[in-house]
Design a protein around this motif. Structure first.
Motif, PDB file in Angstrom:
ATOM      1  N   UNK A 113       0.846  -1.213   0.000  1.00 14.36           N
ATOM      2  CA  UNK A 113       0.000   0.000   0.000  1.00 14.36           C
ATOM      3  C   UNK A 113       0.880   1.261   0.000  1.00 14.36           C
ATOM      4  N   UNK A 114       1.958   1.231   0.795  1.00  9.19           N
ATOM      5  CA  UNK A 114       2.856   2.400   0.849  1.00  9.19           C
ATOM      6  C   UNK A 114       3.547   2.583  -0.512  1.00  9.19           C
ATOM      7  N   UNK A 115       3.949   1.463  -1.128  1.00 10.58           N
ATOM      8  CA  UNK A 115       4.603   1.557  -2.443  1.00 10.58           C
ATOM      9  C   UNK A 115       3.647   2.184  -3.468  1.00 10.58           C
ATOM     10  N   UNK A 116       2.380   1.816  -3.401  1.00 15.02           N
ATOM     11  CA  UNK A 116       1.393   2.385  -4.332  1.00 15.02           C
ATOM     12  C   UNK A 116       1.171   3.866  -4.004  1.00 15.02           C
ATOM     13  N   UNK A 117       1.051   4.161  -2.696  1.00 17.02           N
ATOM     14  CA  UNK A 117       0.841   5.555  -2.283  1.00 17.02           C
ATOM     15  C   UNK A 117       2.039   6.414  -2.699  1.00 17.02           C
ATOM     16  N   UNK A 118       3.244   5.862  -2.567  1.00 18.64           N
ATOM     17  CA  UNK A 118       4.442   6.609  -2.976  1.00 18.64           C
ATOM     18  C   UNK A 118       4.404   6.894  -4.483  1.00 18.64           C
ATOM     19  N   UNK A 119       3.975   5.902  -5.257  1.00 12.40           N
ATOM     20  CA  UNK A 119       3.848   6.104  -6.700  1.00 12.40           C
ATOM     21  C   UNK A 119       2.859   7.211  -7.023  1.00 12.40           C
ATOM     22  N   UNK A 120       1.780   7.278  -6.238  1.00 15.02           N
ATOM     23  CA  UNK A 120       0.754   8.310  -6.463  1.00 15.02           C
ATOM     24  C   UNK A 120       1.278   9.713  -6.153  1.00 15.02           C
ATOM     25  N   UNK A 121       2.306   9.792  -5.310  1.00 16.23           N
ATOM     26  CA  UNK A 121       2.863  11.099  -4.920  1.00 16.23           C
ATOM     27  C   UNK A 121       3.481  11.848  -6.103  1.00 16.23           C
ATOM     28  N   UNK A 122       3.807  11.119  -7.169  1.00 16.66           N
ATOM     29  CA  UNK A 122       4.356  11.780  -8.364  1.00 16.66           C
ATOM     30  C   UNK A 122       3.236  12.344  -9.246  1.00 16.66           C
ATOM     31  N   UNK A 123       2.003  12.211  -8.812  1.00 19.91           N
ATOM     32  CA  UNK A 123       0.811  12.664  -9.547  1.00 19.91           C
ATOM     33  C   UNK A 123       0.766  12.104 -10.969  1.00 19.91           C
ATOM     34  N   UNK A 124       0.910  10.775 -11.094  1.00 24.88           N
ATOM     35  CA  UNK A 124       0.959  10.184 -12.433  1.00 24.88           C
ATOM     36  C   UNK A 124      -0.407  10.183 -13.115  1.00 24.88           C
ATOM     37  N   UNK A 125      -0.357  10.243 -14.440  1.00 22.23           N
ATOM     38  CA  UNK A 125      -1.593  10.002 -15.204  1.00 22.23           C
ATOM     39  C   UNK A 125      -1.632   8.558 -15.670  1.00 22.23           C
ATOM     40  N   UNK A 126      -0.474   7.951 -15.834  1.00 21.04           N
ATOM     41  CA  UNK A 126      -0.396   6.515 -16.133  1.00 21.04           C
ATOM     42  C   UNK A 126       0.413   5.853 -15.022  1.00 21.04           C
ATOM     43  N   UNK A 127      -0.246   4.917 -14.337  1.00 16.96           N
ATOM     44  CA  UNK A 127       0.395   4.225 -13.229  1.00 16.96           C
ATOM     45  C   UNK A 127       0.664   2.795 -13.666  1.00 16.96           C
ATOM     46  N   UNK A 128       1.925   2.353 -13.563  1.00 15.37           N
ATOM     47  CA  UNK A 128       2.274   0.988 -13.968  1.00 15.37           C
ATOM     48  C   UNK A 128       2.624   0.177 -12.723  1.00 15.37           C
TER      49      UNK A 128
END
Ligand code: ATP
Length: 234
Positions: free
Chosen positions: A142-157
């Motif tokens: 969950x933290x890894x996903x939340x960290x990825x979201x912190x970059x404000x991505x439009x495409x999340x892989x």
């Protein structure tokens, strides 16, 4: 939104991906499924700019990103959540999240993004000051996903988000991905957990020995004889 055309890529003299073409439309959840070593991770790393293709073309929202360095790919709005989570174990959850917004563009909006991300991950909010290494596997994902979201991505892989997690936790991870999709993000997932990921996705590609051998809607793949025999054990 994202298009790969005739991509060949690998490591040194070893070619792993052979003529891979695929596309992801805005708002879709697309999956690449395949066995161990099929080249799923290599595909995501190539899109992220971490591996340079030897042939072919990658475009994102019409822009050629084939040769862009990884940090510029992040700036355009593509984030990779790596296999094995790769958190900084000795840092707190809060510090790990801030690392996701290290690029200037994301850093400028860090506080608003953090509020938004924590609203999606109440369990992460409760553990902000705990060291990341002390979390359970599911919490770390969950933290890894939340960290990825912190970059404000439009495409999340996502690279194998369910790897090593208990079945009930796998469901929680896919529920979170579903929540993220509802916020308007576009998602590309690679997985060995073929059943769960096809249930979550709109469309899928089957990758075998570095080649796309099948592509269809998730519903069609779930009833496809080859997929059922090779990946679902039916
Ligand atoms: P897995 O689910 O096991 O991660 P995958 O489908 O993601 O599998 P890749 O990790 O893309 O597969 O690996 C594809 C092939 O590339 C494998 O044969 C692997 O041994 C090889 N490979 C991966 N990383 C490297 C590397 N850094 N150097 C050389 N070969 C590599």
């Amino acid at each position: 939104m994202l298009r790969l055309e005739g991509i060949h890529a690998g490591y040194g003299a070893t070619t792993i991906l052979h003529d891979v073409s695929l596309d992801v439309q805005a708002g879709e959840v697309v999956t690449i499924v395949g066995a161990n070593g099929a080249g799923k991770t290599t595909t995501l790393r190539t899109i992220a700019g971490l591996i340079k293709p030897t042939a072919g073309r990658i475009t994102f929202e019409g822009q050629d990103i084939t040769r862009l360095p990884a940090h510029e790919v992040v700036d355009l709005g593509i984030t990779l959540i790596p296999e094995g989570r790769q958190l900084f174990a000795d840092m707190t959850v809060h510090e790990n999240l801030l690392m996701g917004a290290y690029r200037a563009q994301a850093r400028a909006k860090q506080k608003d993004t953090l509020d938004h991300v924590l609203s999606l991950f109440p369990r992460v909010r409760e553990r902000l000051n705990q060291s990341a290494g002390s979390l359970s596997g599911g919490e770390q994902q969950m933290v890894a996903i939340a960290r990825g979201m912190m970059a404000r991505p439009r495409l999340l892989m996502f690279d194998e988000p369910s790897l090593g997690l208990a079945p009930i936790v796998v469901q929680q991870v896919f529920d979170v991905i579903d929540t993220i999709v509802k916020t308007g993000a576009t998602v590309l997932i690679v997985e060995q957990n073929v059943f769960h990921t096809l249930k979550a996705a709109d469309r899928g590609y089957v990758l075998e020995n570095g080649e796309i051998v099948l592509s269809d809607s998730s519903d069609a793949l779930l009833t496809n004889d080859h997929v059922r025999q090779a990946y679902l054990g039916i």
